[in-house]
Design a protein around this motif. Structure first.
Motif, PDB file in Angstrom:
ATOM      1  N   ILE A  39       0.873  -1.020  -0.085  1.00 26.23           N
ATOM      2  CA  ILE A  39       0.032   0.010  -0.029  1.00 26.23           C
ATOM      3  C   ILE A  39       0.939   1.401   0.089  1.00 26.23           C
ATOM      4  O   ILE A  39       1.600   1.427   0.945  1.00 26.23           O
ATOM      5  CB  ILE A  39      -0.774  -0.035   1.213  1.00 26.23           C
ATOM      6  N   ARG A  40       0.348   2.258  -0.863  1.00 25.27           N
ATOM      7  CA  ARG A  40       1.350   3.616  -0.942  1.00 25.27           C
ATOM      8  C   ARG A  40       0.626   4.615  -0.097  1.00 25.27           C
ATOM      9  O   ARG A  40       1.281   5.510   0.515  1.00 25.27           O
ATOM     10  CB  ARG A  40       1.669   3.923  -2.343  1.00 25.27           C
ATOM     11  N   SER A  41      -0.878   4.496  -0.389  1.00 26.37           N
ATOM     12  CA  SER A  41      -1.737   5.393   0.068  1.00 26.37           C
ATOM     13  C   SER A  41      -2.975   5.055   0.258  1.00 26.37           C
ATOM     14  O   SER A  41      -3.480   4.284  -0.414  1.00 26.37           O
ATOM     15  CB  SER A  41      -1.689   6.748  -0.373  1.00 26.37           C
ATOM     16  N   VAL A  53      -7.177   2.670  -2.570  1.00 28.45           N
ATOM     17  CA  VAL A  53      -6.233   2.226  -2.056  1.00 28.45           C
ATOM     18  C   VAL A  53      -5.311   2.293  -3.368  1.00 28.45           C
ATOM     19  O   VAL A  53      -5.304   1.749  -4.359  1.00 28.45           O
ATOM     20  CB  VAL A  53      -6.040   0.761  -1.478  1.00 28.45           C
ATOM     21  N   ARG A  54      -4.248   3.186  -3.300  1.00 28.40           N
ATOM     22  CA  ARG A  54      -3.235   3.283  -4.237  1.00 28.40           C
ATOM     23  C   ARG A  54      -2.049   2.111  -3.734  1.00 28.40           C
ATOM     24  O   ARG A  54      -1.458   2.136  -2.514  1.00 28.40           O
ATOM     25  CB  ARG A  54      -2.220   4.589  -4.346  1.00 28.40           C
ATOM     26  N   LEU A  55      -1.703   1.404  -4.768  1.00 32.06           N
ATOM     27  CA  LEU A  55      -0.850   0.318  -4.415  1.00 32.06           C
ATOM     28  C   LEU A  55       0.578   0.432  -5.235  1.00 32.06           C
ATOM     29  O   LEU A  55       0.640   1.567  -6.355  1.00 32.06           O
ATOM     30  CB  LEU A  55      -1.350  -0.913  -4.967  1.00 32.06           C
ATOM     31  N   HIS A  56       1.624   0.027  -4.869  1.00 28.16           N
ATOM     32  CA  HIS A  56       3.012  -0.053  -5.798  1.00 28.16           C
ATOM     33  C   HIS A  56       2.791  -0.856  -7.264  1.00 28.16           C
ATOM     34  O   HIS A  56       1.807  -1.542  -7.262  1.00 28.16           O
ATOM     35  CB  HIS A  56       4.180  -0.704  -5.055  1.00 28.16           C
ATOM     36  N   GLY A  57       3.626  -0.394  -8.183  1.00 24.74           N
ATOM     37  CA  GLY A  57       3.497  -0.750  -9.181  1.00 24.74           C
ATOM     38  C   GLY A  57       2.287  -0.630 -10.339  1.00 24.74           C
ATOM     39  O   GLY A  57       1.579  -1.266 -10.937  1.00 24.74           O
ATOM     40  N   ASN A  58       1.733   0.720 -10.123  1.00 24.37           N
ATOM     41  CA  ASN A  58       0.639   1.374 -10.833  1.00 24.37           C
ATOM     42  C   ASN A  58      -0.590   0.481 -10.529  1.00 24.37           C
ATOM     43  O   ASN A  58      -1.335   0.307 -11.535  1.00 24.37           O
ATOM     44  CB  ASN A  58       1.145   1.488 -12.323  1.00 24.37           C
ATOM     45  N   LYS A  59      -0.740  -0.205  -9.373  1.00 27.64           N
ATOM     46  CA  LYS A  59      -1.943  -0.957  -9.077  1.00 27.64           C
ATOM     47  C   LYS A  59      -2.878  -0.066  -8.303  1.00 27.64           C
ATOM     48  O   LYS A  59      -2.732   0.837  -7.534  1.00 27.64           O
ATOM     49  CB  LYS A  59      -1.640  -2.234  -8.568  1.00 27.64           C
TER      50      LYS A  59
END
Length: 147
Positions: A39-41, A53-59
């Protein structure tokens, strides 16, 4: 003393309408559902009923609150449609893989709504660029109400 602590802890996370938003619980539940995603943010809607939910790797991911738990799912690239609202503080989302989660989501600020819509678009564009290299057409995210 333990009762006072418990009551105080429960009441500290309540909004004026009685709903709860606990970022720790949200992170734990999303982590349980998708243990391999970082989780990024988190971006919470104004009513606290949903979390993008913003995830790493443009997910990207999505969580819908159901009182004391969350329904979690990953937003697969090209499987979401976003339509802007007349008020710039939100948008309408259509999840093609999870239609029961589709709806209109409003944020506290225009900046937050723009940020969420931009990284949803980034998620879409990243896969569209990859598909373009493979010769497959891209589909999904649209800001044009006619599409």
């Amino acid at each position: 003393m333990a009762v006072v602590y418990y009551v105080r802890r429960l009441s500290s996370g309540r909004d004026e309408d009685g709903s709860r938003y606990d970022p720790g619980l949200a992170i734990l539940e999303f982590g349980r559902a998708f243990p391999n995603e970082a989780i990024r943010s988190l971006h919470v809607t104004a009513d606290g009923g949903a979390i993008f939910v913003r995830l790493h790797g443009n997910k990207a991911g999505f969580m819908k609150s159901h009182r004391n738990h969350f329904a979690c799912h990953l937003i697969h690239p090209g499987r979401v449609r976003v339509q802007p609202l007349t008020s710039a503080k939100g948008f309408t989302v259509e999840f093609l893989d999870s239609p029961t989660q589709s709806g209109t989501y409003v944020f506290d600020t225009e900046k937050e709504a723009a940020e969420v819509s931009l990284w949803l678009l980034d998620n879409y564009v990243a896969i569209a660029e990859r598909d373009e290299g493979e010769g497959a057409p891209a589909a999904g995210l649209s800001s044009d109400p006619a599409s």
